[in-house]
Design a protein around this motif. Structure first.
Motif, PDB file in Angstrom:
ATOM      1  N   PRO A  63      43.606  72.877  38.678  1.00  0.00           N
ATOM      2  CA  PRO A  63      43.550  74.348  38.571  1.00  0.00           C
ATOM      3  C   PRO A  63      42.963  74.977  39.831  1.00  0.00           C
ATOM      4  O   PRO A  63      42.056  74.403  40.459  1.00  0.00           O
ATOM      5  N   LEU A  64      43.486  76.124  40.200  1.00  0.00           N
ATOM      6  CA  LEU A  64      42.994  76.825  41.387  1.00  0.00           C
ATOM      7  C   LEU A  64      41.501  77.095  41.288  1.00  0.00           C
ATOM      8  O   LEU A  64      40.771  77.012  42.291  1.00  0.00           O
ATOM      9  N   LEU A  65      41.026  77.418  40.098  1.00  0.00           N
ATOM     10  CA  LEU A  65      39.604  77.696  39.908  1.00  0.00           C
ATOM     11  C   LEU A  65      38.751  76.493  40.317  1.00  0.00           C
ATOM     12  O   LEU A  65      37.706  76.641  40.963  1.00  0.00           O
ATOM     13  N   ILE A  66      39.209  75.295  39.981  1.00  0.00           N
ATOM     14  CA  ILE A  66      38.479  74.079  40.340  1.00  0.00           C
ATOM     15  C   ILE A  66      38.507  73.857  41.848  1.00  0.00           C
ATOM     16  O   ILE A  66      37.507  73.456  42.453  1.00  0.00           O
ATOM     17  N   LEU A  67      39.651  74.135  42.478  1.00  0.00           N
ATOM     18  CA  LEU A  67      39.740  74.005  43.937  1.00  0.00           C
ATOM     19  C   LEU A  67      38.744  74.926  44.633  1.00  0.00           C
ATOM     20  O   LEU A  67      38.081  74.535  45.600  1.00  0.00           O
ATOM     21  N   LEU A  68      38.637  76.145  44.137  1.00  0.00           N
ATOM     22  CA  LEU A  68      37.701  77.097  44.733  1.00  0.00           C
ATOM     23  C   LEU A  68      36.263  76.610  44.595  1.00  0.00           C
ATOM     24  O   LEU A  68      35.473  76.675  45.549  1.00  0.00           O
ATOM     25  N   PHE A  69      35.918  76.107  43.424  1.00  0.00           N
ATOM     26  CA  PHE A  69      34.567  75.575  43.217  1.00  0.00           C
ATOM     27  C   PHE A  69      34.307  74.361  44.104  1.00  0.00           C
ATOM     28  O   PHE A  69      33.220  74.216  44.673  1.00  0.00           O
ATOM     29  N   LEU A  70      35.295  73.483  44.223  1.00  0.00           N
ATOM     30  CA  LEU A  70      35.121  72.276  45.028  1.00  0.00           C
ATOM     31  C   LEU A  70      34.834  72.618  46.487  1.00  0.00           C
ATOM     32  O   LEU A  70      33.955  72.026  47.117  1.00  0.00           O
ATOM     33  N   PHE A  71      35.585  73.572  47.024  1.00  0.00           N
ATOM     34  CA  PHE A  71      35.363  73.946  48.414  1.00  0.00           C
ATOM     35  C   PHE A  71      34.047  74.695  48.591  1.00  0.00           C
ATOM     36  O   PHE A  71      33.340  74.496  49.581  1.00  0.00           O
ATOM     37  N   TYR A  72      33.726  75.549  47.629  1.00  0.00           N
ATOM     38  CA  TYR A  72      32.491  76.332  47.740  1.00  0.00           C
ATOM     39  C   TYR A  72      31.259  75.418  47.726  1.00  0.00           C
ATOM     40  O   TYR A  72      30.392  75.505  48.603  1.00  0.00           O
ATOM     41  N   PHE A  73      31.217  74.513  46.742  1.00  0.00           N
ATOM     42  CA  PHE A  73      30.057  73.633  46.641  1.00  0.00           C
ATOM     43  C   PHE A  73      30.165  72.446  47.594  1.00  0.00           C
ATOM     44  O   PHE A  73      29.153  71.917  48.048  1.00  0.00           O
ATOM     45  N   ILE A  75      31.437  72.413  50.707  1.00  0.00           N
ATOM     46  CA  ILE A  75      30.991  72.810  52.041  1.00  0.00           C
ATOM     47  C   ILE A  75      29.472  72.891  52.087  1.00  0.00           C
ATOM     48  O   ILE A  75      28.833  72.531  53.082  1.00  0.00           O
ATOM     49  N   ALA A  76      28.876  73.342  50.988  1.00  0.00           N
ATOM     50  CA  ALA A  76      27.410  73.433  50.930  1.00  0.00           C
ATOM     51  C   ALA A  76      26.776  72.039  50.968  1.00  0.00           C
ATOM     52  O   ALA A  76      25.737  71.834  51.603  1.00  0.00           O
ATOM     53  N   ILE A  77      27.426  71.078  50.326  1.00  0.00           N
ATOM     54  CA  ILE A  77      26.897  69.710  50.307  1.00  0.00           C
ATOM     55  C   ILE A  77      26.920  69.100  51.701  1.00  0.00           C
ATOM     56  O   ILE A  77      26.038  68.335  52.086  1.00  0.00           O
ATOM     57  N   VAL A  78      27.942  69.445  52.494  1.00  0.00           N
ATOM     58  CA  VAL A  78      28.064  68.908  53.847  1.00  0.00           C
ATOM     59  C   VAL A  78      26.869  69.301  54.710  1.00  0.00           C
ATOM     60  O   VAL A  78      26.483  68.584  55.627  1.00  0.00           O
ATOM     61  N   GLY A  79      26.251  70.446  54.399  1.00  0.00           N
ATOM     62  CA  GLY A  79      25.078  70.843  55.166  1.00  0.00           C
ATOM     63  C   GLY A  79      24.975  72.313  55.484  1.00  0.00           C
ATOM     64  O   GLY A  79      23.967  72.768  56.020  1.00  0.00           O
ATOM     65  N   PHE A  80      26.019  73.072  55.148  1.00  0.00           N
ATOM     66  CA  PHE A  80      25.982  74.512  55.391  1.00  0.00           C
ATOM     67  C   PHE A  80      25.222  75.187  54.246  1.00  0.00           C
ATOM     68  O   PHE A  80      25.623  75.097  53.088  1.00  0.00           O
ATOM     69  N   LYS A  81      24.134  75.871  54.580  1.00  0.00           N
ATOM     70  CA  LYS A  81      23.320  76.483  53.532  1.00  0.00           C
ATOM     71  C   LYS A  81      23.985  77.727  52.958  1.00  0.00           C
ATOM     72  O   LYS A  81      23.969  77.946  51.756  1.00  0.00           O
TER      73      LYS A  81
END
Length: 217
Positions: A63-73, A75-81
């Motif tokens: 689902p698109l909603l899951i894709l949006l959450f995956l990218f949002y969180f 990218i944050a996990i990678v190190g961007f606050k």
């Protein structure tokens, strides 16, 4: 009691521009990735085809909603606050669009008559020359109408970008409604703006489909 004013309408119009901008990002980015995946999908290599098929199935099955959450969180996990909402929304919609555009364009490439492929091969053209000079020009003509039609879906699906904090048209409508508590008026205006954005694209898609069908007859 607060009422719907010109200021509210201007706010919605600005949000509509952000919707158009996000749609453009998703369509251009998704088009680039989707085109590469479509070429991989018709590759003579079974490994490349398998990777492309797997990519399409994963994207279309998520689902698109899951894709949006995956990218949002993600990218944050990678190190961007602080993750810009437009970045995560743009990436999520780009991946979503690429999966569907790739399959649309794959079908259009394969719908080019086999006689065209065979004729190009008889002329001793390389595979790259066959694709660029014979197959793709014809496939682009076939793909125009469904591609424009899918663009309408992208515009409407930007409404989900609000889950990552992006203020597009539907989210702007919610904010306006929360301030004046006139849901019927606010969302009638929001629906009207969506109609103004999508109806010309839908009409254009149907017009192209009719013209191209006539041309193919």
């Amino acid at each position: 009691m607060p009422t719907f004013t010109l200021t509210h309408f201007e706010f919605l119009c600005w949000a509509a521009l952000w919707t158009v901008g996000l749609s453009a990002i998703a369509f251009v980015g998704g088009g680039i990735v989707g085109f590469l995946v479509a070429l991989a999908r018709v590759s003579p290599s079974p490994i490349v085809r398998g990777v492309a098929i797997g990519y399409i199935q994963i994207v279309q099955g998520t689902p698109l909603l899951i894709l949006l959450f995956l990218f949002y969180f993600g990218i944050a996990i990678v190190g961007f606050k602080e993750v810009p909402a437009i970045l995560s929304a743009g990436l999520g919609l780009t991946i979503y669009a690429s999966g569907f555009l790739a399959e649309i364009w794959r079908g259009c490439i394969e719908s080019v008559p086999k006689t065209q492929w065979e004729a190009a091969e008889c002329l001793s053209l390389s595979r790259w020359q066959r694709m660029t000079k014979v197959v793709l020009p014809q496939a682009m003509r076939i793909a125009t109408a469904p591609t424009v039609g899918f663009l309408v879906q992208i515009v409407k699906n930007t409404s989900l970008a609000s889950v990552v904090g992006f203020i597009e048209l539907s989210q702007a409508g919610k904010l306006v409604n929360n301030s004046i508590f006139e849901p019927f008026t606010v969302f009638i205006v929001v629906a009207s703006i969506y109609f103004v954005l999508c109806y010309p694209l839908s009409t254009w898609s149907r017009s192209l489909e009719r013209k191209l069908n006539v041309g193919r007859r």
